[in-house]
Design an enzyme around this catalytic site. Structure first.
Site, mmCIF file in Angstrom:
data_model
loop_
_atom_site.group_PDB
_atom_site.id
_atom_site.type_symbol
_atom_site.label_atom_id
_atom_site.label_comp_id
_atom_site.label_asym_id
_atom_site.label_seq_id
_atom_site.Cartn_x
_atom_site.Cartn_y
_atom_site.Cartn_z
ATOM 1 N N ASP A 1 -14.140 17.721 -27.252
ATOM 2 C CA ASP A 1 -13.251 16.560 -27.201
ATOM 3 C C ASP A 1 -12.547 16.373 -28.550
ATOM 4 O O ASP A 1 -12.948 16.942 -29.578
ATOM 5 C CB ASP A 1 -14.086 15.315 -26.852
ATOM 6 N N MET A 2 -11.525 15.535 -28.575
ATOM 7 C CA MET A 2 -10.743 15.273 -29.797
ATOM 8 C C MET A 2 -10.032 13.952 -29.556
ATOM 9 O O MET A 2 -8.996 13.919 -28.905
ATOM 10 C CB MET A 2 -9.730 16.405 -29.965
ATOM 11 N N ASP B 1 -8.046 10.949 -18.677
ATOM 12 C CA ASP B 1 -9.155 10.010 -18.526
ATOM 13 C C ASP B 1 -8.948 9.135 -17.291
ATOM 14 O O ASP B 1 -9.866 8.453 -16.846
ATOM 15 C CB ASP B 1 -9.259 9.097 -19.759
ATOM 16 N N ARG C 1 -10.579 4.529 -33.162
ATOM 17 C CA ARG C 1 -11.867 4.586 -32.459
ATOM 18 C C ARG C 1 -13.013 4.734 -33.471
ATOM 19 O O ARG C 1 -13.958 5.475 -33.268
ATOM 20 C CB ARG C 1 -11.891 5.765 -31.487
HETATM 21 C C1 GLA Z 1 -12.980 10.759 -24.308
HETATM 22 C C2 GLA Z 1 -13.028 11.646 -23.087
HETATM 23 C C3 GLA Z 1 -13.962 11.044 -22.064
HETATM 24 C C4 GLA Z 1 -15.340 10.863 -22.694
HETATM 25 C C5 GLA Z 1 -15.242 10.027 -23.951
HETATM 26 C C6 GLA Z 1 -16.564 9.996 -24.680
HETATM 27 O O1 GLA Z 1 -12.357 9.550 -24.025
HETATM 28 O O2 GLA Z 1 -11.758 11.852 -22.550
HETATM 29 O O3 GLA Z 1 -14.054 11.852 -20.921
HETATM 30 O O4 GLA Z 1 -15.876 12.121 -22.985
HETATM 31 O O5 GLA Z 1 -14.268 10.532 -24.838
HETATM 32 O O6 GLA Z 1 -16.539 9.245 -25.814
#
Ligand code: GLA
Length: 662
Positions: free
Chosen positions: A407-408, A476, A372
């Site tokens: 997040d990660m 997600d 990414r």
């Molecule tokens: C990840 C999270 C999503 C969102 C994106 C943003 O995929 O799981 O909910 O926050 O990053 O880039």
């Protein structure tokens, strides 16, 4: 050993191929126990090259609900403390280990598990665990354990979407008797379930020893994360209850009800700016949302996913006056404000990376594989920890921020740590320790903030992170039918109050390449999300007036039932491919809410059949719109709910006053 003769002087060790260590249920076996080949918990190498440990019992101490067993090596000045702490209220036992090097030369630790458990010998067991992948986490699987070793692990630097350290063991002929446990660790972990040649079944859990080594210097100690385990005679529901209760009480904000949140990600993705976020916030407030969370895209240089990570200050074009005007607007609308961060990451296209290219995890002679478009900061390094603490502390100090989504979004590659002051293989553990240090420092300085742990969905959910984060972004994937299965898996270990669930637009599934022709009614989508911490993720400008009115009503209902969902006890009554029914009851089992769903049945005329559970036998309960019966009657009779495809119900259950008492 029911199936085998007990060892005697004649047969001890089965001729010359086994020793007693192979046959005895040893509490914490080390590699070095004579002719023993079972999975050891400990593997050490001493400075003189000796690669075995011989542990002897020294003493035990009991204090209140804690027990410590002290062991030491027969020859080398190394001591071990096996710690046990009983959580009597939750019927759980916590175990962890500390090792002390009391000599004057370093000792290399090559494996140090937190615990090993033995279940009664001579039986066949089934193992339940959770498997998945990004976008499809939390699938519950059950499999028989057969001769040999079954390994589950993470080598990804996070707990992982793919496996979770939660497990249960049971005999298929006795499903009510369940052993279960998990590990409080957010990095590489390993579970081994072994069936030996004498039909002993044992399960070990701890830090992953894969690519791991730790130099324990003279006078130093090392402490493992803790494992938590229990036994119940009340089946999988009993196991869930113990874990849920325990986790709930150990969250950073155990008493606080979680606000209904709106998150901008699925509506706007990276295209956030002050005017558009203000407008979304206005729509959110009209619906009854309590927390407005701006997701990715707000910080310096962030237009798409290829730039900006690491530069944690507002983007000058999108937010020319900083974040204050937006936050004030959100607060004036009566909502709290929350923000997305991905602190452990850096884009090569960022100020941070240009200044400190050496701060990422890498080997100097290898390419740095991006995922990414991002690389991972080496949180094992104290300077990286300090940078993050300073930057994020400033952000939190200067703004009225009530919620952080942490997040990660990638897993590790080329796990190098150039110029490491220690054995570079310590990175697996020191990274997580560094992460915990950054997070704990920020929590200490900003105790009011609620935190969400996200790793591209449910990639970092475990008891270690839940000592820092209050809630988890489960996946997600917000497709409601997929969610039901994932929520079932997630709920095996984690309580509903940690399960963040958003209502989104159907189109988002298609956008993510997971096209699904099914249109789920708004109510269905809401009901699925109302089983956890309710959130909204759709573009609110796209809601029709009728949808808005419906959403307002459902959010208002959620606020009424939220204490039951977030803090009550959860009973999964039905979980099949097509039907789901879950009951939540308050602590005294006087009030409840029942959710029922049907996704798709080729012959939809058959009603969903369920039996209520958890009720007081003699008390009378009224189930909204259905009728009134005693707890015993409800629990002994099938309730047939007529449900068409993609239909759901939310029914309130209330205990009726006892006429004899009034
Ligand atoms: C990840 C999270 C999503 C969102 C994106 C943003 O995929 O799981 O909910 O926050 O990053 O880039």
């Amino acid at each position: 050993l029911p199936n085998y003769p007990a060892p005697t002087d004649d047969n001890e060790g089965y001729a010359s191929f086994n020793g007693p260590g192979q046959l005895a249920a040893s509490e914490y076996p080390a590699y070095g126990d004579g002719l023993s080949y079972i999975e050891p918990c400990l593997k050490l190498t001493f400075a003189d090259g000796t690669r075995t440990a011989e542990l002897e019992f020294v003493t035990s101490t009991v204090q209140d609900d804690s027990l410590t067993l002290t062991l030491r090596d027969a020859h080398y000045p190394v001591r071990l403390a096996l710690h046990y702490h009983l959580h009597a209220h939750d019927d759980l036992l916590e175990r962890w280990v500390t090792i002390y090097n009391e000599g004057d030369t370093a000792v290399t630790i090559e494996r140090i598990f937190s615990a090993q458990w033995h279940v009664p010998t001579g039986h066949d067991y089934h193992l339940r665990h959770l498997v998945g992948r990004w976008y499809d986490e939390w699938q519950l699987v059950e499999e028989p354990l057969t001769a040999g070793t079954k390994t589950l692990e993470s080598r990804r630097l996070t707990t992982s979407h793919h496996h979770n350290p939660w497990f249960t063991l049971h005999r298929p002929d006795q499903p009510a008797a369940v052993w279960f446990g998990t590990l409080a660790w957010s990095g590489n972990w390993k579970l081994t379930a072994e069936v030996s040649e004498t039909k002993q079944t044992r399960l070990s859990l701890g830090l992953n020893d894969w690519d791991f080594a730790w130099q324990l210097g003279a006078g130093e100690t090392f402490t493992t994360p803790f494992a938590l385990a229990g036994y119940t005679a009340e089946g999988f529901a009993g196991a869930r209850r113990c874990l849920h209760q325990h986790i709930r009480r150990h969250l950073p904000h155990p008493e606080q009800l979680r606000p209904v949140l709106y998150n901008s990600w699925e509506a706007t993705m990276f295209a956030v700016d002050e005017p558009s976020q203000k407008q979304l916030a206005e729509r959110a407030a009209e619906l009854g949302v309590e927390l407005f969370v701006m997701d990715d895209g707000w910080f310096h240089g962030r237009v798409f996913d290829n730039a900006g990570l690491g530069d944690w200050w507002p983007d000058e074009t999108k937010f020319p006056h900083g974040l204050q005007p937006l936050i004030q607007h959100v607060n004036q609308l009566g909502m709290q404000f929350g923000l997305w961060l991905e602190p452990e990451m850096v884009n090569p296209d960022s100020e941070l990376y240009r200044a400190h290219p050496d701060w990422v995890i890498h080997f100097p002679t290898r390419p740095r594989t991006p995922a990414r478009n991002q690389l991972i900061l080496n949180l094992a390094r104290p300077d990286v920890q300090t940078y993050l603490i300073e930057k994020l502390d400033a952000l939190l100090s200067q703004h009225n921020i009530a919620f952080i989504k942490w997040d990660m979004n990638r897993n590790v590659s080329e796990p190098g740590w150039p110029n490491a002051p220690a054995d570079p293989r310590e990175i697996w553990v020191r990274y997580v320790q560094g992460l915990y240090r950054v997070w704990d420092t920020l929590r200490e300085r900003h105790p009011q903030v609620l935190w969400q742990s996200c790793s591209g969905g449910g990639g970092r959910a475990d008891l270690g992170i839940l000592h820092r984060a209050d809630q988890i972004w489960v996946s997600d994937n917000t497709n409601p039918a997929r969610r039901l299965a994932m929520q079932y898996g997630f709920s095996q270990c984690f309580p509903a109050g940690t399960m963040e669930a958003w209502v989104t637009k159907d189109e988002f599934q298609t956008l993510m390449g997971q096209g699904d022709p099914v249109h789920y009614p708004l109510q269905f989508r809401f009901h699925v999300s109302m089983m956890g911490v309710l959130g909204l993720g759709m573009n609110l400008h796209h809601l029709s007036d009728a949808e808005k009115a419906e959403a307002q009503k459902l959010i208002a209902t959620y606020k009424e039932i939220r204490p039951l969902v977030q803090q009550g006890e959860q009973f999964w009554l039905v979980q099949t491919e097509t039907d789901t029914a879950v009951l939540y009851l308050d602590e005294s089992h006087t009030e409840g809410v029942l959710f029922a769903f049907r996704t798709f049945l080729p012959e939809p005329s058959a009603p969903l059949r369920l039996r209520l559970a958890g009720l007081t036998d003699t008390a009378v309960y009224k189930l909204e719109g259905i009728g009134q019966k005693t707890g015993a009657e409800w629990q002994a009779t099938d309730l047939a709910l007529p449900l068409g495809n993609f239909e759901s119900r939310l029914l309130r259950l209330t205990q009726q006053p006892d006429p004899l008492k009034s």
